[in-house]
Structure formats: structure tokens, C-alpha cells
Write a protein that holds these residues in place. Sequence first.
Motif, PDB file in Angstrom:
ATOM      1  N   TYR A 175      -7.944 -26.064 -31.512  1.00  0.00           N
ATOM      2  CA  TYR A 175      -9.297 -25.862 -31.031  1.00  0.00           C
ATOM      3  C   TYR A 175     -10.237 -25.469 -32.167  1.00  0.00           C
ATOM      4  CZ  TYR A 175     -13.102 -23.923 -28.239  1.00  0.00           C
ATOM      5  OH  TYR A 175     -14.329 -23.654 -27.696  1.00  0.00           O
ATOM      6  N   GLY A 176     -11.173 -26.310 -32.465  1.00  0.00           N
ATOM      7  CA  GLY A 176     -12.262 -25.975 -33.381  1.00  0.00           C
ATOM      8  C   GLY A 176     -11.936 -26.013 -34.857  1.00  0.00           C
ATOM      9  N   ASN A 177     -10.954 -25.233 -35.273  1.00  0.00           N
ATOM     10  CA  ASN A 177     -10.649 -25.139 -36.696  1.00  0.00           C
ATOM     11  C   ASN A 177      -9.190 -25.451 -36.944  1.00  0.00           C
ATOM     12  OD1 ASN A 177     -13.209 -23.866 -37.647  1.00  0.00           O
ATOM     13  ND2 ASN A 177     -12.549 -22.353 -36.144  1.00  0.00           N
ATOM     14  N   SER A 178      -8.934 -26.087 -38.058  1.00  0.00           N
ATOM     15  CA  SER A 178      -7.568 -26.340 -38.457  1.00  0.00           C
ATOM     16  C   SER A 178      -7.467 -26.020 -39.937  1.00  0.00           C
ATOM     17  CB  SER A 178      -7.244 -27.813 -38.205  1.00  0.00           C
ATOM     18  OG  SER A 178      -5.941 -28.078 -38.590  1.00  0.00           O
ATOM     19  N   THR A 179      -6.422 -25.327 -40.316  1.00  0.00           N
ATOM     20  CA  THR A 179      -6.355 -24.897 -41.706  1.00  0.00           C
ATOM     21  C   THR A 179      -4.904 -24.811 -42.151  1.00  0.00           C
ATOM     22  OG1 THR A 179      -7.143 -23.216 -43.256  1.00  0.00           O
ATOM     23  CG2 THR A 179      -6.309 -22.424 -41.163  1.00  0.00           C
ATOM     24  N   THR A 180      -4.727 -24.582 -43.433  1.00  0.00           N
ATOM     25  CA  THR A 180      -3.376 -24.419 -43.948  1.00  0.00           C
ATOM     26  C   THR A 180      -2.776 -23.135 -43.377  1.00  0.00           C
ATOM     27  OG1 THR A 180      -4.303 -23.304 -45.860  1.00  0.00           O
ATOM     28  CG2 THR A 180      -3.819 -25.628 -46.092  1.00  0.00           C
ATOM     29  N   THR A 181      -1.437 -23.108 -43.297  1.00  0.00           N
ATOM     30  CA  THR A 181      -0.792 -21.985 -42.634  1.00  0.00           C
ATOM     31  C   THR A 181      -0.772 -20.746 -43.529  1.00  0.00           C
ATOM     32  OG1 THR A 181       1.328 -22.704 -43.464  1.00  0.00           O
ATOM     33  CG2 THR A 181       0.686 -23.509 -41.316  1.00  0.00           C
ATOM     34  N   LEU A 221     -10.373 -27.982 -41.814  1.00  0.00           N
ATOM     35  CA  LEU A 221     -11.305 -28.832 -41.074  1.00  0.00           C
ATOM     36  C   LEU A 221     -11.868 -27.980 -39.947  1.00  0.00           C
ATOM     37  CD1 LEU A 221     -12.524 -31.600 -40.697  1.00  0.00           C
ATOM     38  CD2 LEU A 221     -10.428 -32.344 -39.618  1.00  0.00           C
ATOM     39  N   SER A 222     -13.145 -27.726 -40.009  1.00  0.00           N
ATOM     40  CA  SER A 222     -13.780 -26.864 -39.012  1.00  0.00           C
ATOM     41  C   SER A 222     -14.868 -27.652 -38.309  1.00  0.00           C
ATOM     42  CB  SER A 222     -14.369 -25.639 -39.723  1.00  0.00           C
ATOM     43  OG  SER A 222     -15.038 -24.831 -38.805  1.00  0.00           O
ATOM     44  N   LEU A 223     -14.736 -27.801 -37.009  1.00  0.00           N
ATOM     45  CA  LEU A 223     -15.714 -28.556 -36.233  1.00  0.00           C
ATOM     46  C   LEU A 223     -16.524 -27.593 -35.369  1.00  0.00           C
ATOM     47  CD1 LEU A 223     -13.562 -31.538 -34.879  1.00  0.00           C
ATOM     48  CD2 LEU A 223     -14.715 -31.340 -37.062  1.00  0.00           C
ATOM     49  N   TYR A 224     -17.801 -27.857 -35.232  1.00  0.00           N
ATOM     50  CA  TYR A 224     -18.637 -26.985 -34.409  1.00  0.00           C
ATOM     51  C   TYR A 224     -19.898 -27.722 -33.979  1.00  0.00           C
ATOM     52  CZ  TYR A 224     -20.760 -26.392 -39.016  1.00  0.00           C
ATOM     53  OH  TYR A 224     -21.323 -26.634 -40.248  1.00  0.00           O
ATOM     54  N   PHE A 225     -20.511 -27.186 -32.936  1.00  0.00           N
ATOM     55  CA  PHE A 225     -21.792 -27.717 -32.469  1.00  0.00           C
ATOM     56  C   PHE A 225     -22.927 -26.900 -33.080  1.00  0.00           C
ATOM     57  CE2 PHE A 225     -18.881 -29.025 -29.042  1.00  0.00           C
ATOM     58  CZ  PHE A 225     -19.142 -30.387 -29.037  1.00  0.00           C
ATOM     59  N   GLY A 226     -24.144 -27.223 -32.688  1.00  0.00           N
ATOM     60  CA  GLY A 226     -25.314 -26.517 -33.222  1.00  0.00           C
ATOM     61  C   GLY A 226     -25.306 -25.031 -32.920  1.00  0.00           C
ATOM     62  N   ASN A 227     -24.571 -24.607 -31.872  1.00  0.00           N
ATOM     63  CA  ASN A 227     -24.507 -23.174 -31.556  1.00  0.00           C
ATOM     64  C   ASN A 227     -23.461 -22.449 -32.404  1.00  0.00           C
ATOM     65  OD1 ASN A 227     -22.123 -24.053 -30.459  1.00  0.00           O
ATOM     66  ND2 ASN A 227     -22.670 -23.665 -28.326  1.00  0.00           N
ATOM     67  N   TYR A 277     -20.777 -30.986 -36.093  1.00  0.00           N
ATOM     68  CA  TYR A 277     -20.648 -30.885 -37.545  1.00  0.00           C
ATOM     69  C   TYR A 277     -19.181 -30.692 -37.918  1.00  0.00           C
ATOM     70  CZ  TYR A 277     -25.556 -29.891 -36.757  1.00  0.00           C
ATOM     71  OH  TYR A 277     -26.856 -29.975 -36.324  1.00  0.00           O
ATOM     72  N   ALA A 278     -18.828 -31.212 -39.071  1.00  0.00           N
ATOM     73  CA  ALA A 278     -17.465 -31.030 -39.581  1.00  0.00           C
ATOM     74  C   ALA A 278     -17.561 -30.463 -40.993  1.00  0.00           C
ATOM     75  CB  ALA A 278     -16.717 -32.362 -39.605  1.00  0.00           C
ATOM     76  N   ASP A 279     -17.102 -29.228 -41.156  1.00  0.00           N
ATOM     77  CA  ASP A 279     -16.987 -28.650 -42.501  1.00  0.00           C
ATOM     78  C   ASP A 279     -15.597 -29.008 -43.009  1.00  0.00           C
ATOM     79  OD1 ASP A 279     -19.452 -27.567 -42.384  1.00  0.00           O
ATOM     80  OD2 ASP A 279     -18.809 -25.497 -42.062  1.00  0.00           O
ATOM     81  N   ILE A 280     -15.558 -29.792 -44.074  1.00  0.00           N
ATOM     82  CA  ILE A 280     -14.265 -30.212 -44.614  1.00  0.00           C
ATOM     83  C   ILE A 280     -14.071 -29.540 -45.972  1.00  0.00           C
ATOM     84  CG2 ILE A 280     -12.851 -32.160 -45.352  1.00  0.00           C
ATOM     85  CD1 ILE A 280     -14.403 -33.907 -43.438  1.00  0.00           C
ATOM     86  N   ARG A 281     -13.058 -28.713 -46.024  1.00  0.00           N
ATOM     87  CA  ARG A 281     -12.701 -28.021 -47.274  1.00  0.00           C
ATOM     88  C   ARG A 281     -11.507 -28.765 -47.842  1.00  0.00           C
ATOM     89  NH1 ARG A 281     -11.897 -25.354 -51.236  1.00  0.00           N
ATOM     90  NH2 ARG A 281     -11.519 -23.116 -51.387  1.00  0.00           N
ATOM     91  N   TYR A 282     -11.614 -29.203 -49.093  1.00  0.00           N
ATOM     92  CA  TYR A 282     -10.555 -30.047 -49.634  1.00  0.00           C
ATOM     93  C   TYR A 282     -10.244 -29.656 -51.067  1.00  0.00           C
ATOM     94  CZ  TYR A 282     -14.591 -32.352 -51.731  1.00  0.00           C
ATOM     95  OH  TYR A 282     -15.741 -32.599 -52.422  1.00  0.00           O
ATOM     96  N   ASN A 283      -9.128 -30.147 -51.534  1.00  0.00           N
ATOM     97  CA  ASN A 283      -8.820 -29.985 -52.957  1.00  0.00           C
ATOM     98  C   ASN A 283      -8.697 -31.382 -53.576  1.00  0.00           C
ATOM     99  OD1 ASN A 283      -6.129 -29.180 -51.263  1.00  0.00           O
ATOM    100  ND2 ASN A 283      -5.736 -30.755 -52.814  1.00  0.00           N
TER     101      ASN A 283
END
Lengths: 677, 358
Positions: free
Chosen positions: A337-343, B145-151, B168-174
Motif C-alpha cells: 500500500y502506497g510505498n515500497s522500499t528496500t527491507t 517507490l512511493s505513490l500518492y495523490f495530491g493530498n 505522483y510517483a516518487d522514485i528513489r533509485y541508484n
Amino acid sequence: MVKKFSNWFYFVIVVLCFLTPAFAWAEECIIITSPVENTVVIGKRPEIKGVFRCPLTPGSYVVMLDGVDITQLMDVTAEGFTYRPETLVTTGSHSLSVSYTGADNLPHQFAVNFSIRHSEKFGEIYSKNDVSLLYEGALVRKDSTADAAVPVYTEGQNVAPSTTAAYPSSKIEGNLASESRVKEGPWNVSLTTNVRYFDQDIPVTDPLKKGFNVANWLFTGNYEKDRVKMKLSAGDIMINETPYTIAGFSRKGTMFNGEAGPVYANVFSARSAQTYGVDGGIGIGNVNEDHIFGASAGVKLFENKVDVRTIYVTGTDPSASGLPASITPPSTQSNVYGNSTTTGNKQGDVVGFLLTTDFLQNRLRTEMEADFTRYDPDNSDEFEKRSSSAYRAKIGGAVNWFTYDALYEYIGKYYGVIGNPSLAKDRQGFSLQSGINLSDQNLSVMASRYSDNVESDPLFPEIVSTQGNVSYQFNKIPYVPLGFTYQKILQESSKEPVGGTRIDTSTDTYSGRIGFTKGSFSVNFSPSYSIINDKTPADADTTNIVYAAMAAYALPNLSIAPAFTWSKTRNHATNVWTDTFVYNLDFRSRFFHDRISFDTGGTYTASTADNNSVDSGTWNARATLAYRLNDHLKTFVKPTVGLRFSYLKTDDKINVAMNKDEFSLFVVLEAAIPVIF
Amino acid sequence: MKKCILAILALILTGLLAPSFSQAAVTVTPSSVNVVRGQTNTVVITYRFATIIGSGNEMSSQGIYFTPDTTIGFNNVPLTTFITGGIGTVTETVVIPVNIMEKVLQSGTAQFFYRRQFFGLSVETATINMTVSGETGGTLGIRRLSLYFGNGRSETTVMKYAPDLKAYADIRYNGSGLLKGYWEVDGRLLSYVSQPLPAGQQITLTTPDIPALPTFDTGIHTLRFVVTNPNPDQGIPLPTLVYFVTTDEAAAKPVGLKLKNPAEAAEVPYASQKYEWQVIRANVYLIQFFETQGGKTVFSAYTKKGFYQLPQLVLKKIFQPGETYYWLVIGFDKERRMIGESKTGSFRFSPSVSDAGK
């Protein structure tokens, strides 16, 4: 005699004094009978009533409520008029003014002042509720893939294989959107929530749950008097402090904000994981397990031109620590739900300081931030928290048509903050930005240079990333807006350790945009070309070309919006071109006095590779035909009956096991029930 | 004696060659990977067996992390595959904890290995080379990967036909490389994304204006951003957003209203004027007058018609001859929601007041 005359004189004077207002009142051609002058009206939509005392023609009188002419909204008869506002009238003082041309052909004007309270006890009290009810039942279901294989992703696929649609035979959904507020004097309390009901004849996937659930809720209590402000929030809150501590953090939690003149303080506690429904409570719990706690305080000086703030945050985030060390075989990925990240069971705390100034009305703004953390990316192992720091200095502003920003930042090797998991670390560098914003042209230029390995660890190379960007927009021809952007990115490594891989890439991206707008019609085309040039012996170059076109035509009862994207990618190492075509169509229509609507949204996706490793096409569309019954029933309930279509077809020439052809038709009954009290 | 020496030589040769022969019987994909320090890493490893004699189970009791000098740690999850016709395949998802990389770095190197030894029908060894890298270097990998709406939340409630729902999708990558993926609503691909990612470590993607997130369909909808490159099997699970479309309808997207009369910048007599505009499906209109463009309203009025006759009483009280005024019209539906708005027009009352009394 004189005394007798004198008595009569006083008597006449007294009688005149009493009668004068009555005569004056009686002289007006229009009398406002409701509301009465200087009274407090209890109600939310108070009725306004007036009586004509002499003949008046339309246009010879004007009635204004708080300065807005409402004459044409009134119900007028030969005897007078009435008006009841259709929406809630705000509490507090109001003025009803009446102007008219009297029989004497002279302008007359008077006003009735009154105030409104929603109830005897509370100045403002209301509850707005909107209930949505929805039933969906399958009429026709055609499914060619009852025994279809589980979708398998293969290397190089641009579109993952679509899963077989899992549509239930019947489904019931309900939602109560509620907003309630009570206000009296300096206090006010409000509660907003969405309570949901969901049930269907097949299992639901996470995060959805069957039955009743509180999808979201927020309670706030405010006190505001003179220079003192206090606010308590609980439920779905958002915490915003500083960029390197906690920012844009939306979770279940409780937060207190207090302000007394120039001094302010915030205290908050929140669940560190994103939760759905009531799970998470008010977000108060153990910071060593799964919560965060923080406090900040600051002072605004020199008429708010300087703001000094300090903040402390501590907590633990176990949200992704549940995965086992190894899974065999790889399981289907469950919904997150919503966020997915490394463990890792992450834990840490941070102390930060922020100084912002704005002495020249946005012409020269400065920000300076320094933060110090102790952070452990996995507290289940033998390694303890490590200390690290981050610094940021920013200067920027806007002078007429010119904007500028300069930023320097340093983020330490082990920097991490619970509640800001997307922060980069182990990098330092600067970025410069400026823009020219004229009425019909805009130009923006950006340059940045960042390097990693800030502590010069000999086990790692130092990688320098340099980026430049120029963007120009020309709007002189209003119906043909156009622009272009060029971006260059250089990435180069040095000081590679023995056995390390060298990095030396250059990425050039050219993109343009042109549109045409006329009335309700608009069309835009935006091509983009980019090449990643790997200058190392690996020579892993990639070319990426995207053509995107979209159009829109919107009328009050009809809108159509087609879109097309063609994405081409070439892997130079294998010399394989991969093409992905996406065609979209959105269509909305209403007819028969808005009673009938037909809406659809559909996509066709085709994916090919010139080495014949991929060749597939997928149709996916949904459509709804609805008939609104509220004109027939004349109740506050707004019912609708309709049909819903769903279509999915996949034609995979390489992996025929993925082929599917599904069609479903559902009857839909729905109702909207607004309840305000 | 000679036979004895030959036998010993044969044994030594067998001992030396046996591992190489058995290594040839299992191949591992990928043979080398980059892992990022300071975070857990997920690696999907496939072992393919060939040329093994017989049918039966090949088993491995554990995986071993080691450097050339020392053993770093173990993965105690057993692995079994059934060999038939000499071939077999088994895949595992290995989650490499942070402390493994920390131990590697403490031992003074960034290189280490992951090895599994299989036994059963044949003794086979598979080894993967691993290199610890920083966040900037290495191949592209999605860390968060963090997904969210305007709120700011992962859940929202919108009215039917709401026009501006965005996710919106905040994508943190290496690392860096080409990102490919798409927005998907209820299993339907909505829009495709293909763009190079610099070593900036985070980007934010937004759902497009066209096609917009569908809100014509009431009820619950799920939204994902599906990543197809880098290989989704090597990454993190894809998060899901939820939005509910109510049965109550949002106001129609505001349309432009055309002001008809008086003409733009026209000079009009200082008298009761009729102001007209294009009629839309509005229940009521609000006409507003200003002394300066974008300034405070000097007078406003509601009307249900497509015009407003400025009353003489108001004219003389509020408006001055010879002055320029600005006006605009807003249309509202039954629920008093804005469904149309004009641009701001202007007109000037003539300096003459001769008609004012009429």
C-alpha cells in the motif's frame, strides 16, 4: 395657562417622539419583515421576506445581501417577495439593503442589519454528508482464459503481461463522505471522514478489505484568539518540517501546533508505515518499534522576515522488515500500500536547525539548514547507529521577470532520517537555476554538479555527475504555443579501486512541444530524442525516442480526448529496436437533458522488437451507459441505473499462452444521497 | 609401484578436475551483480543444471557469502530442484542484509561472492560475483517507490467526473540508465513512460492530463506504476494506490464564457446598461464589477438570465461617469458549483451625465 400650554407642548413632543419612527417606517414602500433589524437569526439558510406597501415595478427596486444584488433570485408576488439562500450562509453579521424609487420619483434606501447563528449553543454547527451506494451485477461474462497460464515477465518486455481480469459476479460498495464542524467564539472543532463498505463474491486484494472500514479520518480542534493560536490534529495528518528532516510525511498520527506572537512550537507522533483504514489509530506508540516522534520550535523575527527553527525527530520504521532473507521460488509480488522500499528495520534520530530570511519581499530569500543524525538501516544486525550530517545553503528570489536560485548541499555518507526515506545520501554539490518570464516568452537555464563518496573511501570510486538544461517556451501566438528543451548529463568516475568498473557516460536529450488551440479544441505534439552514450569499453549505448500526441475537444455535453504515444528504444549492444505503441481514447457524452450519459475509456497497446522476441497487442476498455432518474423521482436521493462494459483482449504472437479475450457486461444501480443538517 | 603412482596421479587429476566438470554442469544467471551499501538488496538468481546423469533431487542446504579471505555470512534457506533428463532449473530471491556488505567493507574490499553447493545426483557449485557500490554508481535499480495523490496520501475520494485527479510517483533509485514503466488503472495501461534517469537518485512522475485518471466509473479503483526496466524481478514490490469515485457528480469542468455586450473597451452612455454574455447550462450567474483589473469588487449581482440590466439606483450610487470599469461573469450549477467563467472585460462610461436621469 402657560403651565397648561407647556404641559400640552411636552405631551405633543413626547407623542411625536414616539410616533416619528413609526411614521418613518410606515413611509417606506418596502418593509423587511424577516429578518428583523439587529436580531440574531438562528438558522443556516434564513428566509428573507419583504412586503410592498405601495406599487413598485420590476427594476424600480434592488435588494442586496452583503452588497450582492439578489433581486432576480427572489420569488416576487404583488404583495412582496421571499428569498431563501440555496447554500449555507456564513455565521456572523450580515446586511440586507433595499434601494427603490418611490412614488415621489426619488431614490430611497434603508438597510436591515442582522447576525446569524446556526444554533442557540453554537455560532456554527453543521454536518455535510454525502452517501454513495453502488450495486454491480454481472449479466454477461465471456472469459477465454479460465485455464490460462500465470503471466510471466520476460527480459525486454516493455509492457508486463496483463493479468486475467478478476471481476466479481456481484459487488456492493458504499461510501459516506462526512464533514462536520462546530464553532463557538475562539474554539472550533471539525471531523472529516470517509466510511466505506465493500463486499463482493470473490476475495479482495490488499489493501482493500471486505465490510465496513474507515478509509480516512481527520479530527481537528482549533483555538484562536488575538495572537495565540493552537491546533490539535489527529488521524490522517501530514508533517512538514524541513527538507532534510521530515517533509511531506503523510501518515496516521497526532500533531499539535501552537503559536503565541512570534514564537511557535509543533509536537507530533505518527505511525511510520503507511496504513489503510483505521489501522494506525492516532499514531501514538513506541518509537523503538514502529512509530516516530518529533518536536520543533522556532521564532519569527523582524516582522516575519527571519525564521529560526530547530527540530528533533526519532523513530523506527519496520515497514519493510518482514520479508524473509530468501524466497524459493520467487513468489508473486503481493500488493503493497502506497510505498515500497528496500527491507530492513530502520531506526534513527535527527536534530536540525533551519534559518530562513526574506528581507526584500521575495527578491532575496535565503535558507540555511544543518542537520545531524544517528541512523541504522537495519537494527536487527550487530552494527549500531552511525552519526552523519547534512548541510544546505540556498539563495534565491524573483525580481520582476527574472528568477534565480543557487543551492549548495552536502549529505553525509551515513545520513538517513526516519520519516524522510527518499533522501539521497553521500553526495555534495551545487545547482544553479535562473529564469526569464516575459508575457509571451519564457527561458529557464539550469546547471548542477554533484559528486559522491564524500569521505573519499578508497574502496569506492568518486563519481561526478554534471547536468545542464535549457528550456524555452514561445507563447506569442496564443493559439500555437511551442517550446523546446535540451538536457545534457555527464557522469564520470575517477579513483576507481582495483577491479572496479569505470563509469563514463554522456546523455543528451532533445525534446520539443508544439500545440494548436482554438476554442474548445486543442492538440499537442511533443517528440523527444535521447541517447545514452557509454564511453567505456562495455559500450552499452541506448537510444530512446518518444513521440507523444494528444488532443482534446470539450463541450458542456460532449468531450473527446484521444492520445497516442510511440516509444522506440535501441539497445546498441544487441542492435535491437523495441517499439511500444499506446493509443488512448476518452469519451464523455450527455444527452436527453443530462439524463443519459455514455462514457468510455480505452487503450490499445502494441509492443514489438525487431529480433522477434516481443510481438503482442492488448485492447483494454471500460464503458458506462447510465440513466439518471432524479428528474422523475423528485427526491433528494439521486438514483441512476446503468450498464457497464469491460473488454480485455491480448494477442501475443510469441507467447501464445498469454492470449486472452474477455468481455463482461454488468448492470449497475447507484444512488447519491446528500444529507445536510 | 608404477601402477600405484599412476593410481595416485589419476586420483589427484580426478580431484582437480572434478569441481571444474561439476561447475560446467550448473550455470548461474546473473553471474555478477552490483549491490548498494547501506541498504538491503534483492537479487533473483537462477541456477540451470545440464548434463547431470540420472533423475532425482539436487539440493543445497545453504548459501554462503564470502570474500577471498573469510566467510561473511550464510543464507540458511535450502534449495531443491528435480533433475529429469539431465536438466533442471531453480530460482531463488536472495535478500542480502545490510550487515553482509558492512562486513565485506570492513574486511578491506568491495568484492565478495555468493556460493551454493548442490548435492544429490552430483556435487555442483555455483558462484556469483558481487560488488558493493555506492548509490550513484552501478546499474539502475529502484530502491523506493512511493505513490500518492495530491493530498499526500495513498488513498483519496473524488466525485464522479472530477476533472483534475492526479497521482505522483516518487522514485528513489541508484545508478543510472533508462527507466521504462507505465501507469496502470484497474489493470488498464493508462500512459507509458520511457526516459533516461541521471544519477540524481530521485525523480517524481505525474499522471498525464490526457489521458486523465478515469473518474466516470463509480466505486473503488486501484492504481499502480509498473516498472518494466530495470527488470522488475530484481526490484521491490510495486505499491498500489486506492481511489473511490462517489456517485455524486462533480461540477462540469469550467468552460469559458464569452462576454457579448458591451464590446471590449467600449465607451457606453452613463445610463442603465444591459450586460450580456454567452448562455451555458448554468443555474445562476454572478456578474462582478471592478474598478481595477483583479481588484476588489465594487458591485456584483446574481441573475438566472444571460444578461443583467444594471439598475439606475445602483448606477448612480456606485459608478462614476468617465470612469473605466472591469467586469466578469461566473456561471454556477444547481449546487452552486462553478461551471463557467468569462475573461475580464472592460468598458468606460461616457463623461456625459445627460442620460443618467432616464
